[in-house]
Design an enzyme around this catalytic site. Structure first.
Site, PDB file in Angstrom:
ATOM      1  N   GLY A 132      40.480  50.461  44.810  1.00  0.00           N
ATOM      2  CA  GLY A 132      39.062  50.267  44.511  1.00  0.00           C
ATOM      3  C   GLY A 132      38.873  49.279  43.381  1.00  0.00           C
ATOM      4  O   GLY A 132      37.758  48.973  42.968  1.00  0.00           O
ATOM      5  N   THR A 133      39.994  48.761  42.873  1.00  0.00           N
ATOM      6  CA  THR A 133      39.977  47.943  41.670  1.00  0.00           C
ATOM      7  C   THR A 133      39.665  46.479  41.940  1.00  0.00           C
ATOM      8  O   THR A 133      39.150  45.787  41.076  1.00  0.00           O
ATOM      9  CB  THR A 133      41.366  48.005  41.019  1.00  0.00           C
ATOM     10  N   ARG A 179      42.993  36.600  30.179  1.00  0.00           N
ATOM     11  CA  ARG A 179      42.204  35.827  31.151  1.00  0.00           C
ATOM     12  C   ARG A 179      41.510  36.790  32.120  1.00  0.00           C
ATOM     13  O   ARG A 179      42.151  37.702  32.646  1.00  0.00           O
ATOM     14  CB  ARG A 179      43.123  34.877  31.918  1.00  0.00           C
ATOM     15  N   ASN A 203      38.561  37.750  37.685  1.00  0.00           N
ATOM     16  CA  ASN A 203      37.338  37.808  38.488  1.00  0.00           C
ATOM     17  C   ASN A 203      36.321  38.609  37.684  1.00  0.00           C
ATOM     18  O   ASN A 203      36.476  39.817  37.513  1.00  0.00           O
ATOM     19  CB  ASN A 203      37.643  38.496  39.836  1.00  0.00           C
ATOM     20  N   PRO A 204      35.305  37.956  37.154  1.00  0.00           N
ATOM     21  CA  PRO A 204      34.387  38.664  36.252  1.00  0.00           C
ATOM     22  C   PRO A 204      33.631  39.799  36.936  1.00  0.00           C
ATOM     23  O   PRO A 204      33.227  40.751  36.266  1.00  0.00           O
ATOM     24  CB  PRO A 204      33.414  37.576  35.788  1.00  0.00           C
ATOM     25  N   THR A 221      34.843  41.901  39.507  1.00  0.00           N
ATOM     26  CA  THR A 221      35.678  43.100  39.621  1.00  0.00           C
ATOM     27  C   THR A 221      36.076  43.601  38.227  1.00  0.00           C
ATOM     28  O   THR A 221      36.197  44.806  38.010  1.00  0.00           O
ATOM     29  CB  THR A 221      36.937  42.835  40.476  1.00  0.00           C
ATOM     30  N   GLY A 257      41.142  48.040  33.258  1.00  0.00           N
ATOM     31  CA  GLY A 257      40.469  49.246  33.758  1.00  0.00           C
ATOM     32  C   GLY A 257      40.631  50.464  32.876  1.00  0.00           C
ATOM     33  O   GLY A 257      39.803  51.366  32.912  1.00  0.00           O
ATOM     34  N   GLU A 258      41.676  50.520  32.101  1.00  0.00           N
ATOM     35  CA  GLU A 258      41.878  51.689  31.248  1.00  0.00           C
ATOM     36  C   GLU A 258      41.304  51.467  29.851  1.00  0.00           C
ATOM     37  O   GLU A 258      40.744  52.386  29.256  1.00  0.00           O
ATOM     38  CB  GLU A 258      43.369  52.013  31.153  1.00  0.00           C
TER      39      GLU A 258
END
Ligand code: FAD
Ligand code: SF4
Lengths: 323, 737
Positions: free
Chosen positions: B477-478, B623, B626-627, B629, B699-700
């Site tokens: 889902g990331t 970097r 993808n802004p 996601t 994500g964390e």
């Protein structure tokens, strides 16, 4: 889920004649069947019996038992004259569930006591005489009023709390003929028969709910919960308060989330009649309404929470500042 | 199609990248907000998740749970169950596993269906012709029990902990620093047992073909999942293939195989037909992993200027019997703030509860917010603005090891974040009121270690100039499909439409898998290396050096020569293989990602309810590939933080520890209304030590700190301190009095 027979009834008479468990939206019954908390042998689908209209009746409104919760909440007459009902419904469940759930099914939804849903733990409501796991267990959401040694479950719904405050009437048809019950007297306290949630007799069908003429009062539904939507009430307060100049002409107040039925006390309401609103008055009212309240450890906080919420709602309903 | 000609590139990350490769590429698709290539499939319900495809003849399985916290299962009413309609098998097999494998464990967790370690442990599997028949029969199961629940350990004890040596650290003399401090904080905090609650329940569909096992499953790390499954079954890993093309959320809850994979494989083997097992929610909650509850003692010793002389962070957590994982609560505390006197403590108790495992940002997710609560208390004691207190304590180097930071952007995040949020408008504690609502603002630093894992990928460049990326990486889902497509397209100068990405098949080159926020950086680097292997070959065909060649829109350009890729390929299929391995840069510097989080809350003086009004965060995490996601990851992470601060906790029954609030109606992940407007800013950032893409984990990081900012905002609103998560209304009411 156990195997069952399925009949689709085309009208109320056929539904009654079919003899079986009614299924309406199925949002509660199906879950209970999957868990085998309920194991009916026969299901009678009442989604096609009609009874899905909202129509004026005198100055009141007659709501068919199969009217979906979403439709009832959105009805312009309801929103104008009985906004309490609309708000209570919208405070419950999720949009998807409200699209499916019905007026009759909502009244008959069962408790959310977690042990009731767990076949591996004793529960007097599910299996009379087996014991009550909630006592000594996780009981944050459970009752502070009207509970018994046998059961401390709450009725979890919102809409029926509003119906009680609005003095609605439940219309019923059954093998022994038609009858009515007041919304405030529909659900039962557990006593030593916690397996019986309501005063509906086996085989009886709810056909409609009648709302009396609107009072023209200030109507408020305030639901206090652990997250801002999609959670059952820890405490909810439904109020319909009619003012007469500076005094209260009539106030009807029902509490949800605190007992096995919407909690109303006519003698407590009488304290308010003809009185000018004040914090002290509301405090006395709340104390009376909550007289005998008893926590079970984790849910002790509900007693002060209910008191504060009642006072805040009445203050707001009588034109004061809730703070 | 011609046999592919293979070219390889391998990189061990021993030195920082001197040149930034992607600063020189020309396609311009990287760092763009590309939609997910598979997005349409997902929103139309046509992406096939694990349990969405059942081969012909599939039978269905359902597990029987242990209704006790401790003891043994000595038998089962098997004959009775076998006689029920549709029942094909009732299985109690020594290879069945008791709880899931930990992330990257690579071998089977403990096995056997007899000894019970926690309520809800799977102890038998019922398989039937239909899903309903399997469930019905499993519900009729009556395990014969020796019940020792009265001897079960269900709560963190006061003492009696294991204190693993490798997880303790001390420098200087913290006790002395505490007595000499101008301002000190010494408090104990608690966080609850929590659960991942991914939308898709764990599921496995298994079938055997000529001694080879294929499992369609919902797993995050196929390379180690294959090893775990093979070990559990006692077969060679070469005989196991796992397919996980889509994973409906993992959050660490699907890092290792769990009982459904092993159960489905055993049943399919026994019955000689495919077997599907989709866990029901209760089984997911009880028998997969949870995040451990924690008790944390924080000591802070500061001088008159607020500079820290000492920090103590000690944690007490739980773990499953015999398991080596325990929540690394203090992971960021050795290096977040300065201070020469330091104590790090880690204590583990074995409890008869659902096994603890990794859940989004294991360690920092609950350790960082708690340190940030203590920092807020210190700021108040010292009369300093909370942002200023942090700024005064940013170390120049890792204060525990003396190693340099590869990059430390905490100061930038704090300053810019505070500015963006309007932090200057923060009220005095308990001073701002709107009707019944008390309004407050709070902040917290966010920090999370950054790592790189071995990862491999291939890119097949076809004669028509289109490319296919292949790796066993998962997309939980990331956005893996999106970013790997972009990386390959950028590096090969192709429009994204000419690149397809195939993931989630263990027959493809083994990747890092999804976990620990290293997935994008690790698997992305391997894709980049594969592309670079191809670039070298294309340059050779152009007759130039790779860095003299530009690839753009399917053309190779060198000097004044331009050739279309199909022309250059001349009918050949090229296969580029890339492999990345962590190296010295993981040791020589301290790598981390940084952020600052801000919250505004309203607290009801009537009910104690907390309503979030705003959340804002500024992050520096290398970097941004993808802004869109990346932003989604941050929103999701911060919502995790909201749940941790306000609503989520596992209610363990006091008598047998079972997970009482075991469905999504009662385990309260935040609902839409709980989530306010979230403002997210990424600082332009590069980290040459991290990997050749200079991208880092995202994500964390986003869920480290959020809960601290929210609970500090509640303290600011009410003037009261809350030291136990989640801050539910009963706790607020008790404090308000
Ligand atoms: C996750 C979740 C969250 C929820 N949250 C809330 C909430 O916050 N507040 C709230 O109020 N509710 C909530 N609900 C409950 C929801 O409102 C009820 O499930 C719904 O109203 C039941 O209506 P139904 O038509 O689907 O009933 P069914 O499930 O079809 O039936 C329920 C019962 O009523 C009987 N029945 C139905 N119609 C009749 C009739 N006409 N005459 C006689 N018997 C009848 C059935 O036999 C059955 O016993 C929630 C439900 C879920 C699943
Ligand atoms: S409170 Fe009532 S419903 Fe809950 S376990 Fe006890 S008897 Fe059952």
């Amino acid at each position: 889920m156990r195997p069952f027979t399925y009949t689709r009834a085309e009208d109320a008479a056929a539904a009654l004649a079919a003899g079986g468990r009614f299924i309406a939206g199925g949002t509660n019954l199906l879950d209970l069947m999957k868990l085998q908390v309920e194991t009916p042998d026969a299901l009678v689908d009442i989604n096609h019996v009609g009874l899905d209209a909202i129509a004026p009746e005198g100055e009141g409104l007659l709501v068919g038992a199969l009217v979906r919760n979403a439709d009832l909440a959105a009805d312009p007459r309801v929103r104008r004259d009985w906004p309490l009902l609309s708000r209570a419904i919208l405070a419950g469940a999720s949009a998807q569930i409200r699209n499916r759930a019905t007026t009759g099914g909502n009244l008959l939804q069962r408790t959310r006591c977690p042990y009731f849903y767990d076949l591996d733990t004793p529960c007097n409501k599910r299996q009379p005489g087996s014991g009550c796991s909630a006592q000594g267990g996780f009981n944050r959401t459970l009752a502070i009023l009207g509970a018994s040694e046998a059961c401390i479950a709450t009725f979890p719904g919102d809409m029926p709390v509003a119906l009680a405050a609005l003095d609605a009437e439940i219309r019923i048809d059954g093998p022994n003929g038609a009858r009515t019950l007041p919304a405030a007297g529909f659900h039962r306290l557990p006593g030593d028969t916690p397996e019986r949630d309501t005063n509906l007799e086996p085989g009886e069908l709810i056909t409609s709910v009648a709302l009396p003429a609107p009072t023209g009062g200030r109507q408020i539904y305030r639901k206090v919960r652990d997250r801002r939507s999609f959670a059952f009430a820890l405490v909810s307060v439904a109020a319909d308060v009619v003012m007469d100049g500076g005094t209260i002409r009539q106030a009807r107040v029902a509490l949800g989330g605190v007992a096995a039925r919407p909690w109303m006390l006519p003698e407590a309401q009488a304290l308010l009649d003809g009185q000018p609103p004040s914090a002290a008055l509301f405090g006395r009212f709340a104390d009376r309404l909550l007289a005998g309240a008893k926590g079970h450890g984790e849910n002790d906080f509900k007693i002060p929470l209910a008191r504060r919420t009642v006072i805040a709602v009445l203050t707001e309903a009588t034109g004061g500042d809730a703070a | 199609m011609s046999e592919p000609i293979t070219f390889k590139r391998h990189l061990r990350m021993n030195t920082p990248e001197k040149a930034d490769f992607f600063d020189q590429t020309a396609q311009g698709v990287l760092s763009q907000p590309l939609d997910r290539p598979e997005g349409k499939l997902k929103v139309t319900g046509t992406a096939s998740y694990a349990d969405d495809v059942h081969p012909p003849e599939t039978a269905y399985g359902w597990f029987v749970r242990a209704p006790i916290a401790k003891g043994w299962v000595t038998g089962l009413n098997t004959a009775e169950l076998r006689a029920m309609p549709g029942v094909l098998a009732v299985i109690r097999d020594d290879r069945m596993i008791m709880h899931p494998a930990q992330g990257q464990q690579g071998k089977s967790p403990p096995q056997g269906p007899s000894e019970v370690f926690y309520a809800g442990q799977p102890v038998a599997l019922v398989v039937a012709e239909t899903f309903e028949q399997a469930r019905d029969a499993a519900q009729a199961a009556r395990p014969e029990l020796i019940d020792r629940s009265d001897k079960a350990a269900l709560k963190l004890p006061l003492d009696d902990y294991e204190t693993p040596k490798s997880k303790q650290a001390a420098q200087g003399d913290l006790d002395k620093a505490m007595t000499e401090a101008a301002f000190a904080v010494d408090q104990v905090y608690e966080t609850p047992s929590m659960s991942h609650s991914a939308m898709e329940p764990h599921a496995a569909v298994a079938w055997w073909d000529d001694g080879k096992l294929t499992v369609r499953g919902s797993y995050q790390m196929l390379k180690t999942n294959v090893a775990e499954l093979a070990d559990a079954l006692g077969i060679s890993a070469r005989k196991v293939r796992i397919l996980a093309p889509y994973v409906g959320g993992g959050f660490g809850g699907k890092l290792g195989i769990s009982h459904e994979a092993v159960g489905a494989a055993i049943a399919a083997q026994r019955l000689g037909r495919p077997v599907a097992i989709a866990l029901h929610r209760r089984n997911v909650y009880e028998a997969t992993h949870r995040r451990s509850e924690s008790r944390q003692r924080i000591r802070l010793a500061a001088g008159a200027d607020g500079r820290l002389a000492g920090i103590g962070h000690e944690a007490w957590v739980s773990s499953m019997f015999g398991d080596s994982f325990s929540e690394p609560v203090t992971q960021a505390s050795p290096f977040t703030y300065a201070g020469e006197n330091r104590v790090i403590g880690h204590h583990v108790a074995r409890l008869n509860l659902t096994a603890p495992g990794s859940m989004r940002a294991p360690g920092e997710a609950i350790g960082v917010p708690i340190v940030e609560l203590a920092m807020d208390e210190l700021a108040q004691a010292a009369g300093l603005d909370p942002v200023e207190l942090r700024l005064r304590n940013i170390p120049d180097e890792d204060p525990s090891t003396g190693k340099p930071f590869s990059s430390n952007r905490l100061e930038d995040c704090l300053r810019q974040g505070a500015e963006r949020f309007g932090w200057a408008d923060r009220p005095e504690p308990g001073a701002r009121r709107e009707g019944e609502w008390l309004i407050g603002m709070g902040m917290a630093s966010a920090v999370r270690v950054n790592t790189l894992e071995p990862s491999e990928a291939a890119i097949i460049l076809l004669p028509d100039g289109t490319a296919r990326v292949e790796t066993d990486m998962t997309d939980i889902g990331t956005g893996s499909y999106a970013i790997l497509t972009q990386i390959a397209a950028e590096a090969l100068g192709l429009p994204v439409e000419r690149v397809t990405t195939v993931l989630g098949d263990s027959d493809l080159p083994p990747s890092s898998g999804s976990g620990g926020s290293f997935g994008a950086a690790s698997s992305g680097s391997s894709v980049l290396l594969a592309a670079q292997a191809l670039r070298a070959q294309l340059a050779e065909r152009m007759g130039c050096d790779a860095d003299e060649m530009t690839l753009k829109d399917g053309q190779a350009i060198a000097g004044n020569r331009t050739r279309a890729l199909p022309d250059l390929l001349a009918g050949d299929t090229l296969r580029g293989e890339g492999a990345i391995d962590p190296g010295a840069t993981s040791q020589t510097v301290r790598q981390a990602t940084w952020g600052a989080q801000f919250a505004e809350v309203a607290v009801s003086t009537v009910t104690g309810e907390v309503q979030l009004r705003r959340l804002a965060a500024t992050f520096a995490c290398g970097r941004i590939l993808n802004p869109k996601t990346a932003r989604s990851q941050c929103i999701g992470g911060m919502i995790f933080g909201i749940g941790s601060a306000l609503t989520e906790h596992v209610a363990h029954d006091p008598r047998d520890g079972h997970f009482v609030n075991r469905d999504l109606a009662e385990y309260h992940v935040p609902a839409n209304l709980d989530v306010p407007k979230i403002d997210i800013a990424f600082l332009p950032d590069r980290d040459a030590h991290a990997n050749p893409m200079q991208a880092k984990g995202i994500g964390e990081l986003a869920c480290c700190g959020t809960a601290g900012a929210i609970v500090n905002a509640i303290a600011n609103a009410t003037g009261k301190r809350f030291r136990e998560f989640p801050v539910t209304l009963d706790k607020v009411l008790a404090a308000l009095g």
